[in-house]
Write a protein that holds these residues in place. Structure first.
Motif, PDB file in Angstrom:
ATOM      1  N   PHE A  53      43.241  42.607  36.069  1.00 25.23           N
ATOM      2  CA  PHE A  53      41.897  42.061  36.208  1.00 25.23           C
ATOM      3  C   PHE A  53      41.882  41.116  37.403  1.00 25.23           C
ATOM      4  O   PHE A  53      42.904  40.518  37.727  1.00 25.23           O
ATOM      5  N   THR A  54      40.706  40.953  38.002  1.00 19.34           N
ATOM      6  CA  THR A  54      40.500  39.924  39.022  1.00 19.34           C
ATOM      7  C   THR A  54      39.453  38.975  38.481  1.00 19.34           C
ATOM      8  O   THR A  54      38.360  39.391  38.085  1.00 19.34           O
ATOM      9  N   LEU A  55      39.808  37.710  38.450  1.00 17.03           N
ATOM     10  CA  LEU A  55      38.901  36.663  37.978  1.00 17.03           C
ATOM     11  C   LEU A  55      38.763  35.658  39.107  1.00 17.03           C
ATOM     12  O   LEU A  55      39.662  34.848  39.336  1.00 17.03           O
ATOM     13  N   GLY A  56      37.655  35.749  39.842  1.00 14.45           N
ATOM     14  CA  GLY A  56      37.511  34.923  41.036  1.00 14.45           C
ATOM     15  C   GLY A  56      38.587  35.318  42.034  1.00 14.45           C
ATOM     16  O   GLY A  56      38.730  36.491  42.382  1.00 14.45           O
ATOM     17  N   ARG A  57      39.401  34.358  42.449  1.00 18.04           N
ATOM     18  CA  ARG A  57      40.483  34.622  43.408  1.00 18.04           C
ATOM     19  C   ARG A  57      41.815  34.896  42.715  1.00 18.04           C
ATOM     20  O   ARG A  57      42.822  35.103  43.373  1.00 18.04           O
ATOM     21  N   ILE A  58      41.838  34.893  41.396  1.00 16.14           N
ATOM     22  CA  ILE A  58      43.082  35.040  40.630  1.00 16.14           C
ATOM     23  C   ILE A  58      43.260  36.493  40.205  1.00 16.14           C
ATOM     24  O   ILE A  58      42.338  37.116  39.683  1.00 16.14           O
ATOM     25  N   ALA A  59      44.467  37.018  40.415  1.00 11.71           N
ATOM     26  CA  ALA A  59      44.823  38.365  39.948  1.00 11.71           C
ATOM     27  C   ALA A  59      45.642  38.211  38.670  1.00 11.71           C
ATOM     28  O   ALA A  59      46.639  37.482  38.636  1.00 11.71           O
ATOM     29  N   LEU A  60      45.210  38.879  37.609  1.00 11.93           N
ATOM     30  CA  LEU A  60      45.888  38.817  36.317  1.00 11.93           C
ATOM     31  C   LEU A  60      46.378  40.213  35.948  1.00 11.93           C
ATOM     32  O   LEU A  60      45.625  41.178  36.050  1.00 11.93           O
ATOM     33  N   ASN A  61      47.636  40.306  35.524  1.00  8.86           N
ATOM     34  CA  ASN A  61      48.178  41.581  35.055  1.00  8.86           C
ATOM     35  C   ASN A  61      48.782  41.349  33.678  1.00  8.86           C
ATOM     36  O   ASN A  61      49.762  40.616  33.538  1.00  8.86           O
ATOM     37  N   PHE A  62      48.179  41.987  32.680  1.00 12.26           N
ATOM     38  CA  PHE A  62      48.675  41.869  31.313  1.00 12.26           C
ATOM     39  C   PHE A  62      49.820  42.863  31.139  1.00 12.26           C
ATOM     40  O   PHE A  62      49.606  44.056  31.009  1.00 12.26           O
ATOM     41  N   LYS A  63      51.041  42.347  31.173  1.00  8.86           N
ATOM     42  CA  LYS A  63      52.251  43.164  31.080  1.00  8.86           C
ATOM     43  C   LYS A  63      52.460  43.667  29.657  1.00  8.86           C
ATOM     44  O   LYS A  63      52.867  44.800  29.456  1.00  8.86           O
ATOM     45  N   GLY A  87      50.796  31.045  44.318  1.00  6.13           N
ATOM     46  CA  GLY A  87      51.733  30.853  43.224  1.00  6.13           C
ATOM     47  C   GLY A  87      51.736  32.063  42.307  1.00  6.13           C
ATOM     48  O   GLY A  87      50.797  32.871  42.306  1.00  6.13           O
ATOM     49  N   ARG A  88      52.795  32.166  41.534  1.00  8.81           N
ATOM     50  CA  ARG A  88      52.900  33.225  40.531  1.00  8.81           C
ATOM     51  C   ARG A  88      53.470  32.602  39.273  1.00  8.81           C
ATOM     52  O   ARG A  88      54.466  31.888  39.316  1.00  8.81           O
ATOM     53  N   GLU A  89      52.828  32.875  38.157  1.00 10.04           N
ATOM     54  CA  GLU A  89      53.301  32.362  36.878  1.00 10.04           C
ATOM     55  C   GLU A  89      53.203  33.446  35.823  1.00 10.04           C
ATOM     56  O   GLU A  89      52.442  34.406  35.957  1.00 10.04           O
ATOM     57  N   LEU A  90      54.001  33.294  34.793  1.00 13.04           N
ATOM     58  CA  LEU A  90      53.915  34.122  33.601  1.00 13.04           C
ATOM     59  C   LEU A  90      53.361  33.252  32.493  1.00 13.04           C
ATOM     60  O   LEU A  90      53.783  32.102  32.322  1.00 13.04           O
ATOM     61  N   MET A  91      52.393  33.794  31.748  1.00 12.32           N
ATOM     62  CA  MET A  91      51.805  33.079  30.621  1.00 12.32           C
ATOM     63  C   MET A  91      52.071  33.881  29.354  1.00 12.32           C
ATOM     64  O   MET A  91      51.822  35.090  29.324  1.00 12.32           O
ATOM     65  N   ILE A  92      52.578  33.196  28.354  1.00  8.71           N
ATOM     66  CA  ILE A  92      52.806  33.817  27.052  1.00  8.71           C
ATOM     67  C   ILE A  92      51.875  33.133  26.067  1.00  8.71           C
ATOM     68  O   ILE A  92      51.904  31.905  25.930  1.00  8.71           O
ATOM     69  N   SER A  93      51.027  33.919  25.426  1.00 10.89           N
ATOM     70  CA  SER A  93      50.131  33.352  24.411  1.00 10.89           C
ATOM     71  C   SER A  93      50.428  34.010  23.076  1.00 10.89           C
ATOM     72  O   SER A  93      50.707  35.204  23.001  1.00 10.89           O
ATOM     73  N   SER A  94      50.392  33.168  22.037  1.00  7.37           N
ATOM     74  CA  SER A  94      50.715  33.651  20.693  1.00  7.37           C
ATOM     75  C   SER A  94      49.777  32.998  19.688  1.00  7.37           C
ATOM     76  O   SER A  94      49.602  31.783  19.721  1.00  7.37           O
ATOM     77  N   VAL A 147      44.193  37.545  21.822  1.00  4.83           N
ATOM     78  CA  VAL A 147      43.053  36.647  22.057  1.00  4.83           C
ATOM     79  C   VAL A 147      42.789  36.467  23.545  1.00  4.83           C
ATOM     80  O   VAL A 147      41.662  36.673  24.018  1.00  4.83           O
ATOM     81  N   PHE A 148      43.817  36.083  24.314  1.00  2.00           N
ATOM     82  CA  PHE A 148      43.622  35.799  25.735  1.00  2.00           C
ATOM     83  C   PHE A 148      43.173  37.045  26.490  1.00  2.00           C
ATOM     84  O   PHE A 148      42.243  36.991  27.284  1.00  2.00           O
ATOM     85  N   GLU A 149      43.803  38.196  26.213  1.00  2.00           N
ATOM     86  CA  GLU A 149      43.387  39.397  26.939  1.00  2.00           C
ATOM     87  C   GLU A 149      41.963  39.826  26.572  1.00  2.00           C
ATOM     88  O   GLU A 149      41.227  40.332  27.410  1.00  2.00           O
ATOM     89  N   ALA A 150      41.540  39.588  25.328  1.00  2.00           N
ATOM     90  CA  ALA A 150      40.165  39.903  24.930  1.00  2.00           C
ATOM     91  C   ALA A 150      39.179  39.001  25.671  1.00  2.00           C
ATOM     92  O   ALA A 150      38.116  39.458  26.116  1.00  2.00           O
ATOM     93  N   PHE A 151      39.516  37.735  25.825  1.00  2.00           N
ATOM     94  CA  PHE A 151      38.681  36.796  26.572  1.00  2.00           C
ATOM     95  C   PHE A 151      38.530  37.240  28.024  1.00  2.00           C
ATOM     96  O   PHE A 151      37.409  37.344  28.537  1.00  2.00           O
TER      97      PHE A 151
END
Length: 152
Positions: A15-25, A102-109, A113-117
């Motif tokens: 997904f692209t959200l504004g200038r941020i690229a998100l990849n749900f691995k 920058g590049r970061e990994l985010m883990i949500s538990s 929820v986060f990917e649905a948002f």
């Protein structure tokens, strides 16, 4: 039930959200909603404003770049190899300082929820033409439906 899986490089839903690229691995669908793993590529000055979520815990692992983060009352400067954990309800923010992306990994538990948002926000933006020429998306209302509250 979760099953053993291999996730090749480049796989995942992007997904692209504004200038941020998100990849749900890895998503909740991959592991019985145990967790979500998302990679974010963030240009300087981008990130997430001060927020908290009642519906999931979140860990941020910095892979590349320099970040400024607020975690509760603490203001942190983080670089590669550093991380922070924000339990449910903890106010936090993260901003890439630059000069490089920058590049970061985010883990949500729990997962899901986060990917649905993100899917709902980006779908609403595409449907309205926002940002840009179309009407603004009510980002905060979408966030609230997923247990996320923006504080700034």
């Amino acid at each position: 039930m979760a099953r053993a899986q291999h996730f090749p490089a480049g796989s995942g839903r992007s997904f692209t959200l504004g200038r941020i690229a998100l990849n749900f691995k890895v998503t909740g669908a991959d592991n019985a909603n145990a967790y979500t793993l998302c990679e974010a590529i963030e240009p300087p000055g981008s990130g997430a404003g001060l927020h908290r979520h009642a519906s999931y815990d979140e860990t941020h692992i910095i892979c590349d770049g320099q970040y400024e983060c607020r975690l509760g009352e603490a203001l942190l400067r983080l670089g590669p190899g550093e991380m922070f954990f924000a339990p449910r309800g903890t106010p936090h923010s993260i901003t890439c300082l630059g000069p490089e992306s920058g590049r970061e990994l985010m883990i949500s538990s729990p997962g899901g929820v986060f990917e649905a948002f993100i899917a709902e926000v980006t779908s609403a933006m595409a449907a309205t033409g926002s940002p840009g020429s179309g009407p603004a998306v009510d980002f905060r209302a979408i966030a609230a439906r997923h247990g996320i509250e923006f504080l700034s």
